[in-house]
Design a protein around this motif. Structure first.
Motif, mmCIF file in Angstrom:
data_model
loop_
_atom_site.group_PDB
_atom_site.id
_atom_site.type_symbol
_atom_site.label_atom_id
_atom_site.label_comp_id
_atom_site.label_asym_id
_atom_site.label_seq_id
_atom_site.Cartn_x
_atom_site.Cartn_y
_atom_site.Cartn_z
ATOM 1 N N GLU A 27 0.840 -1.187 0.000
ATOM 2 C CA GLU A 27 0.000 0.000 0.000
ATOM 3 C C GLU A 27 0.881 1.244 0.000
ATOM 4 O O GLU A 27 1.883 1.305 0.716
ATOM 5 C CB GLU A 27 -0.906 0.000 1.242
ATOM 6 C CG GLU A 27 -1.955 -1.093 1.244
ATOM 7 C CD GLU A 27 -3.021 -0.846 0.202
ATOM 8 O OE1 GLU A 27 -3.217 0.334 -0.190
ATOM 9 O OE2 GLU A 27 -3.652 -1.815 -0.229
ATOM 10 N N PRO A 28 0.549 2.245 -0.797
ATOM 11 C CA PRO A 28 1.354 3.465 -0.821
ATOM 12 C C PRO A 28 1.306 4.184 0.526
ATOM 13 O O PRO A 28 0.263 4.208 1.182
ATOM 14 C CB PRO A 28 0.689 4.302 -1.922
ATOM 15 C CG PRO A 28 -0.704 3.779 -2.014
ATOM 16 C CD PRO A 28 -0.603 2.317 -1.697
ATOM 17 N N ALA A 29 2.429 4.725 0.939
ATOM 18 C CA ALA A 29 2.502 5.431 2.217
ATOM 19 C C ALA A 29 1.715 6.736 2.136
ATOM 20 O O ALA A 29 1.729 7.429 1.120
ATOM 21 C CB ALA A 29 3.961 5.711 2.567
ATOM 22 N N LEU A 30 1.018 7.059 3.220
ATOM 23 C CA LEU A 30 0.256 8.300 3.284
ATOM 24 C C LEU A 30 0.961 9.286 4.208
ATOM 25 O O LEU A 30 1.497 8.908 5.253
ATOM 26 C CB LEU A 30 -1.162 8.032 3.813
ATOM 27 C CG LEU A 30 -2.043 7.069 3.026
ATOM 28 C CD1 LEU A 30 -3.432 7.003 3.663
ATOM 29 C CD2 LEU A 30 -2.148 7.470 1.569
ATOM 30 N N LYS A 31 0.958 10.549 3.808
ATOM 31 C CA LYS A 31 1.471 11.600 4.669
ATOM 32 C C LYS A 31 0.506 11.788 5.839
ATOM 33 O O LYS A 31 -0.666 11.395 5.743
ATOM 34 C CB LYS A 31 1.605 12.896 3.875
ATOM 35 C CG LYS A 31 2.589 12.811 2.711
ATOM 36 C CD LYS A 31 2.585 14.092 1.902
ATOM 37 C CE LYS A 31 3.529 13.982 0.706
ATOM 38 N NZ LYS A 31 3.504 15.199 -0.143
ATOM 39 N N PRO A 32 0.958 12.382 6.945
ATOM 40 C CA PRO A 32 0.067 12.571 8.108
ATOM 41 C C PRO A 32 -1.244 13.263 7.753
ATOM 42 O O PRO A 32 -2.318 12.846 8.208
ATOM 43 C CB PRO A 32 0.920 13.412 9.065
ATOM 44 C CG PRO A 32 2.323 13.003 8.742
ATOM 45 C CD PRO A 32 2.336 12.781 7.248
ATOM 46 N N ALA A 33 -1.170 14.319 6.935
ATOM 47 C CA ALA A 33 -2.390 15.036 6.543
ATOM 48 C C ALA A 33 -3.297 14.147 5.703
ATOM 49 O O ALA A 33 -4.526 14.176 5.852
ATOM 50 C CB ALA A 33 -2.035 16.305 5.770
ATOM 51 N N GLU A 34 -2.695 13.339 4.819
ATOM 52 C CA GLU A 34 -3.480 12.428 3.985
ATOM 53 C C GLU A 34 -4.146 11.359 4.834
ATOM 54 O O GLU A 34 -5.290 10.964 4.574
ATOM 55 C CB GLU A 34 -2.589 11.791 2.927
ATOM 56 C CG GLU A 34 -2.078 12.766 1.881
ATOM 57 C CD GLU A 34 -1.050 12.152 0.948
ATOM 58 O OE1 GLU A 34 -0.724 12.807 -0.062
ATOM 59 O OE2 GLU A 34 -0.582 11.028 1.225
ATOM 60 N N THR A 35 -3.439 10.871 5.851
ATOM 61 C CA THR A 35 -4.008 9.869 6.756
ATOM 62 C C THR A 35 -5.233 10.430 7.466
ATOM 63 O O THR A 35 -6.268 9.750 7.581
ATOM 64 C CB THR A 35 -2.963 9.417 7.788
ATOM 65 O OG1 THR A 35 -1.850 8.837 7.107
ATOM 66 C CG2 THR A 35 -3.553 8.394 8.742
ATOM 67 N N ALA A 36 -5.138 11.668 7.943
ATOM 68 C CA ALA A 36 -6.264 12.304 8.634
ATOM 69 C C ALA A 36 -7.456 12.458 7.698
ATOM 70 O O ALA A 36 -8.609 12.202 8.081
ATOM 71 C CB ALA A 36 -5.832 13.666 9.178
#
Length: 227
Positions: free
Chosen positions: A156-165
């Motif tokens: 799975e592609p890594a998500l940035k903190p803002a993207e995770t939220a």
């Protein structure tokens, strides 16, 4: 039960997938594909296959196999490989069960037995379950492929903190949403929301939801909660 409109991304992927198979096939399979998939098969592809995996890689429609009478049969969907062969059979509302005559019903069972004898892994889904219980169908398909050693190593592609939220906010939403709605909900500027949404689209987490194919993208929806 209602049909699902294909967004531009899905529409383009579906057409490209079907066209490549038509180009590479021959004989009756080519003719069957040129007519287009049956309604039930198409609903499986857009309601189950695409939301579950985000692509059609390795899947073939109207896949031709030789049965034990040296005749040709055509699988609704197949994912054949050297290691494992997976067949998806869709029980259409008008051709199976109580509406099928005795000969058709028996032949259908022989068809499945032949596939199993020939080392196919067979999954069957009813038209009604595809339309009424798409998430359950997706989960069972993903569970089966993981158990059989497919898709389990998918990175799975890594998500940035803002993207995770953002993704946590939208992942289980069934309805589409605008960047402005998202920006207000998570406390960011609309332009920032648009930037992160485009990144999530590229990473296969969010889908653009145009009002018509080729039209401007003003709303988005989660791939997970899309159906």
């Amino acid at each position: 039960m209602e049909n699902v409109e294909m967004n531009p991304q899905l529409h383009a992927a579906y057409n490209q997938w079907l066209a490549s198979q038509i180009k590479s096939s021959s004989r009756e399979r080519r003719q069957r594909l040129k007519k287009g998939l049956s309604f039930s098969s198409k609903q499986f592809v857009i309601r189950i296959l695409w939301p579950a995996f985000g692509s059609f890689d390795g899947w073939l429609a109207e896949y031709e196999v030789i049965d034990f009478k040296d005749g040709y049969r055509y699988l609704d969907l197949a994912k054949p490989s050297v290691a494992i062969k997976i067949a998806i059979e869709i029980d259409d509302k008008g051709t199976h069960g109580s509406n099928a005559d005795a000969h058709k019903f028996s032949d259908d069972r022989f068809r499945q037995n032949d596939l199993i004898i020939d080392d196919w892994k067979v999954l069957r889904f009813s038209f009604r379950s595809i339309m009424d219980q798409p998430r359950r169908c997706q989960q069972q398909l993903m569970h089966a492929l993981a158990k059989w050693g497919l898709e389990s190593n998918r990175i799975e592609p890594a998500l940035k903190p803002a993207e995770t939220a953002i993704y946590k906010f939208v992942e289980n939403r069934a309805e589409s949403f605008s960047p402005a709605t998202l920006a207000k909900a998570v406390g960011i500027h609309r332009n920032t929301a648009v930037k992160h949404l485009k990144s999530l689209v590229a990473k296969g987490k969010v889908m653009p939801d145009a009002s018509k194919p080729g039209g401007p993208i003003r709303r988005y929806r989660s791939k997970k909660g899309y159906l």
